[in-house]
Design a protein around this motif. Structure first.
Motif, mmCIF file in Angstrom:
data_model
loop_
_atom_site.group_PDB
_atom_site.id
_atom_site.type_symbol
_atom_site.label_atom_id
_atom_site.label_comp_id
_atom_site.label_asym_id
_atom_site.label_seq_id
_atom_site.Cartn_x
_atom_site.Cartn_y
_atom_site.Cartn_z
ATOM 1 N N HIS A 8 0.396 -1.097 0.048
ATOM 2 C CA HIS A 8 -0.015 -0.002 -0.065
ATOM 3 C C HIS A 8 0.891 1.244 0.352
ATOM 4 C CE1 HIS A 8 -3.533 -2.524 0.592
ATOM 5 N NE2 HIS A 8 -2.564 -3.087 1.971
ATOM 6 N N ASP A 9 2.095 0.819 0.682
ATOM 7 C CA ASP A 9 3.103 2.187 0.743
ATOM 8 C C ASP A 9 4.004 2.533 -0.616
ATOM 9 O OD1 ASP A 9 4.054 0.141 0.831
ATOM 10 O OD2 ASP A 9 6.080 1.481 3.461
ATOM 11 N N ALA A 10 3.624 1.581 -1.520
ATOM 12 C CA ALA A 10 4.387 1.457 -3.261
ATOM 13 C C ALA A 10 4.539 2.832 -3.861
ATOM 14 C CB ALA A 10 4.658 0.456 -3.571
ATOM 15 N N ARG A 11 5.317 3.099 -4.603
ATOM 16 C CA ARG A 11 5.652 3.995 -5.289
ATOM 17 C C ARG A 11 5.382 3.818 -6.565
ATOM 18 N NH1 ARG A 11 10.460 6.918 -6.177
ATOM 19 N NH2 ARG A 11 11.193 5.514 -4.396
ATOM 20 N N SER A 12 4.945 4.278 -7.540
ATOM 21 C CA SER A 12 4.483 4.057 -9.394
ATOM 22 C C SER A 12 5.168 4.705 -10.080
ATOM 23 C CB SER A 12 3.189 3.919 -9.159
ATOM 24 O OG SER A 12 2.144 4.900 -9.066
ATOM 25 N N GLY A 13 5.732 5.466 -9.885
ATOM 26 C CA GLY A 13 6.761 6.423 -11.331
ATOM 27 C C GLY A 13 6.048 6.477 -11.626
ATOM 28 N N GLN B 237 0.981 7.240 -12.595
ATOM 29 C CA GLN B 237 0.621 7.114 -11.259
ATOM 30 C C GLN B 237 -1.183 6.967 -11.099
ATOM 31 O OE1 GLN B 237 1.527 9.153 -8.943
ATOM 32 N NE2 GLN B 237 3.404 8.371 -9.298
ATOM 33 N N GLU B 238 -1.873 6.319 -11.802
ATOM 34 C CA GLU B 238 -3.276 5.821 -12.175
ATOM 35 C C GLU B 238 -3.738 5.821 -12.935
ATOM 36 O OE1 GLU B 238 -4.897 10.936 -13.112
ATOM 37 O OE2 GLU B 238 -5.110 10.170 -11.092
#
Length: 237
Positions: free
Chosen positions: A146-151, A154-155
């Motif tokens: 849940h705290d992952a970043r997606s470069g 984003q959406e």
């Protein structure tokens, strides 16, 4: 070192052409598919206790033209409109040193019929005929970060234009899917909501009409100022 793997089965999906396949799994929940298992793996005991898991990881091979195309150190992701390059290992592009992919999808149990044993899947993003190397249960406490970043991804990208079906398209759907078993209308709606056009199409605003294939049907549609209009659903040649 080198390794050789044999598929455990092959995907049978509505995506009979690459154009229109959603760019990620579970974006089109109406996309039902089957993993038809090779005879040596078509054993119910191999799936014992899988019914307790709602989703599985599907480990597959990008086949079609990817196997002979070689790998590319940089690619142009559709998310960036085909304008910017990123490293292949920062993408999910198929042109990799080893053309292997993963998809997390819902599974709906086993089914045995005249074609043998198959695992029913939903929310698939795989071309019909895709070889599958393995499946593994999706484990939420470990796999959902849940705290992952997606470069740069984003959406979810969604086209907000309403979808309208012309009379000819509705007639074609009724002919192709008379009992609604395929859920063809919902499948078309969800695929077009993802806007399957190439990301660079905003350079060509004059082009409004497009086509894709689902199952054995050609779907023709157009963008106008207000709607996505589905023009026809016809048997592919």
């Amino acid at each position: 070192m080198s390794f050789s793997f044999d598929p455990i089965g092959f995907i049978r999906s509505p995506y009979t052409d690459k154009f229109g396949i959603p760019r990620q799994p579970r974006l089109v929940e109406a996309a039902h598919a089957r993993l038809e298992l090779c005879p040596e793996y078509a054993r119910e005991e191999a799936f014992k206790a899988l019914e307790g898991f709602s989703h599985v990881w599907v480990v597959f091979v990008f086949h079609d033209d990817c196997l002979d195309a070689g790998w590319r150190p940089t690619v142009r992701p559709p998310r960036l409109g085909g304008r910017a390059t990123v490293g292949v290992f920062a993408s999910r592009a198929p042109y990799r040193p080893n053309p292997i992919g993963i998809s997390a999808v819902a599974h709906e149990g086993l089914e045995r019929d005249g074609n043998g044993l198959a695992l029913k899947l939903r929310g698939i993003d795989l071309l019909d005929g895709t070889p599958v190397l393995d499946i593994k249960p999706y484990v939420p406490y470990a796999d959902a970060l849940h705290d992952a970043r997606s470069g740069f991804a984003q959406e979810r990208v969604v086209c907000l234009r309403p979808i309208r079906f012309e009379a000819a398209a509705l007639e074609g759907i009724a002919q192709a899917d008379p009992d609604g078993r395929l859920g063809l209308r919902a499948l078309i709606e969800q695929v077009l909501t993802q806007d399957p056009r190439p990301g660079y199409m905003d350079r060509y605003p004059e082009r409004r009409r497009f086509g894709l294939q689902l199952y054995d049907r050609n779907i023709r549609w157009e963008f106008d100022e207000q709607y996505i209009r589905v023009l026809s659903v016809e048997l592919a040649c």
